[in-house]
Scaffold this active site. Structure first.
Site, PDB file in Angstrom:
ATOM      1  N   LYS A  82       0.858  -1.183   0.000  1.00 46.14           N
ATOM      2  CA  LYS A  82       0.000   0.000   0.000  1.00 46.14           C
ATOM      3  C   LYS A  82       0.901   1.243   0.000  1.00 46.14           C
ATOM      4  O   LYS A  82       1.787   1.385   0.844  1.00 46.14           O
ATOM      5  CB  LYS A  82      -0.873  -0.023   1.246  1.00 46.14           C
ATOM      6  CG  LYS A  82      -2.131   0.794   1.164  1.00 46.14           C
ATOM      7  CD  LYS A  82      -2.913   0.567   2.449  1.00 46.14           C
ATOM      8  CE  LYS A  82      -4.267   1.195   2.440  1.00 46.14           C
ATOM      9  NZ  LYS A  82      -4.874   1.114   3.773  1.00 46.14           N
TER      10      LYS A  82
HETATM   11  C1  E4P Z   1      -8.203   2.192   3.690  1.00 48.97           C
HETATM   12  O1  E4P Z   1      -7.490   1.335   3.244  1.00 48.97           O
HETATM   13  C2  E4P Z   1      -7.987   2.863   4.978  1.00 48.97           C
HETATM   14  O2  E4P Z   1      -7.436   1.969   5.909  1.00 48.97           O
HETATM   15  C3  E4P Z   1      -9.236   3.383   5.624  1.00 48.97           C
HETATM   16  O3  E4P Z   1     -10.387   3.094   4.930  1.00 48.97           O
HETATM   17  C4  E4P Z   1      -9.101   4.661   6.341  1.00 48.97           C
HETATM   18  O4  E4P Z   1     -10.329   5.173   6.713  1.00 48.97           O
HETATM   19  P1  E4P Z   1     -10.605   6.166   7.927  1.00 48.97           P
HETATM   20  O5  E4P Z   1     -11.019   7.457   7.340  1.00 48.97           O
HETATM   21  O6  E4P Z   1     -11.720   5.503   8.683  1.00 48.97           O
HETATM   22  O7  E4P Z   1      -9.337   6.258   8.738  1.00 48.97           O
END
Ligand code: E4P
Length: 215
Positions: A82
């Site tokens: 990622k």
């Molecule tokens: C995606 O891969 C992220 O981990 C995630 O959806 C982050 O979302 P948040 O806005 O709840 O931190």
């Protein structure tokens, strides 16, 4: 639509996998920090239950991302590297694509970012809809706009709806035809439940009991 869990909690992954509905997991540094467990061990444990586990690089420069991503990719074939949606991140995505290493481009907030990530060779992109909603912009509109663009071309990059806050985000993601939706466990837990299902099961069981007593 593929269903991913947005978590760094292995027990939650195990549970979702046992239901036969889990296609993958997305972690991020904040989720890993929240669980307080070893990053590598957590990711490797999750790879037992999901064929697609996103592990995020923390470096911000190309060389650092390259080093971390190459290391993660060696840990397990189920790991997807990622990478944040920055210019250094795009360089890294293009490098990983040339090595056939799968990537998930995170922190996507606009259509131009989505297009560049796809052209760099991202396996998937993660537009963060909840964080857009949080600042008064329509997160789902971004998904709709990206999918409109995708319909014009032959991008192989999958659109992963991220930063999901409630079940209606999941419904809208599916209605728009998003490829993947990553769901935090508290939202995932609500999806199989309906009060009419519960009262229906109760009534069927009561009627069955009553009829058995008459015999
Ligand atoms: C995606 O891969 C992220 O981990 C995630 O959806 C982050 O979302 P948040 O806005 O709840 O931190």
């Amino acid at each position: 639509m593929k269903i991913f869990l947005d978590t760094a909690n292995v027990e939650q992954v195990k549970l979702a996998a046992s239901l036969g509905v889990l296609d993958g997991v997305t972690t991020n540094p904040s989720l890993i920090a929240k669980e307080g467990k070893d990053f590598k061990k957590t990711v490797l444990e999750m790879c037992k239950y999901a064929s697609n586990v996103s592990a995020q690089v923390t470096a911000t420069d190309f060389e650092g991302m390259k080093k971390q991503g190459l290391e993660y990719a060696k840990w397990h074939k189920n790991i997807v590297v990622k990478v944040p949606m920055t210019t250094e991140g795009l360089k890294a995505v293009s490098f990983f694509a040339s090595k056939k290493i799968r990537t998930n481009v995170t922190l996507v907030f606009s259509v131009p970012q989505a297009i560049l990530a796809a052209k760099a060779g991202a396996t998937m992109i993660s537009p963060f809809i909840g964080r857009l909603d949080d600042i008064g912009q329509d997160g789902m509109q971004l998904i709709s706009d990206i999918l409109d663009v995708w319909a014009n071309y032959d991008f192989k990059t999958e659109v992963l709806v991220a930063s999901v806050r409630h079940p209606m985000h999941v419904v809208e993601a599916a209605r728009l035809g998003a490829h993947i939706c990553t769901i935090p466990f508290d939202v995932f837990d609500k999806l199989p439940k309906h009060p009419l299902t519960d009262s229906g099961v109760k009534k069927f069981n009561e009627d069955w009991e009553k009829a058995s007593k008459k015999k």
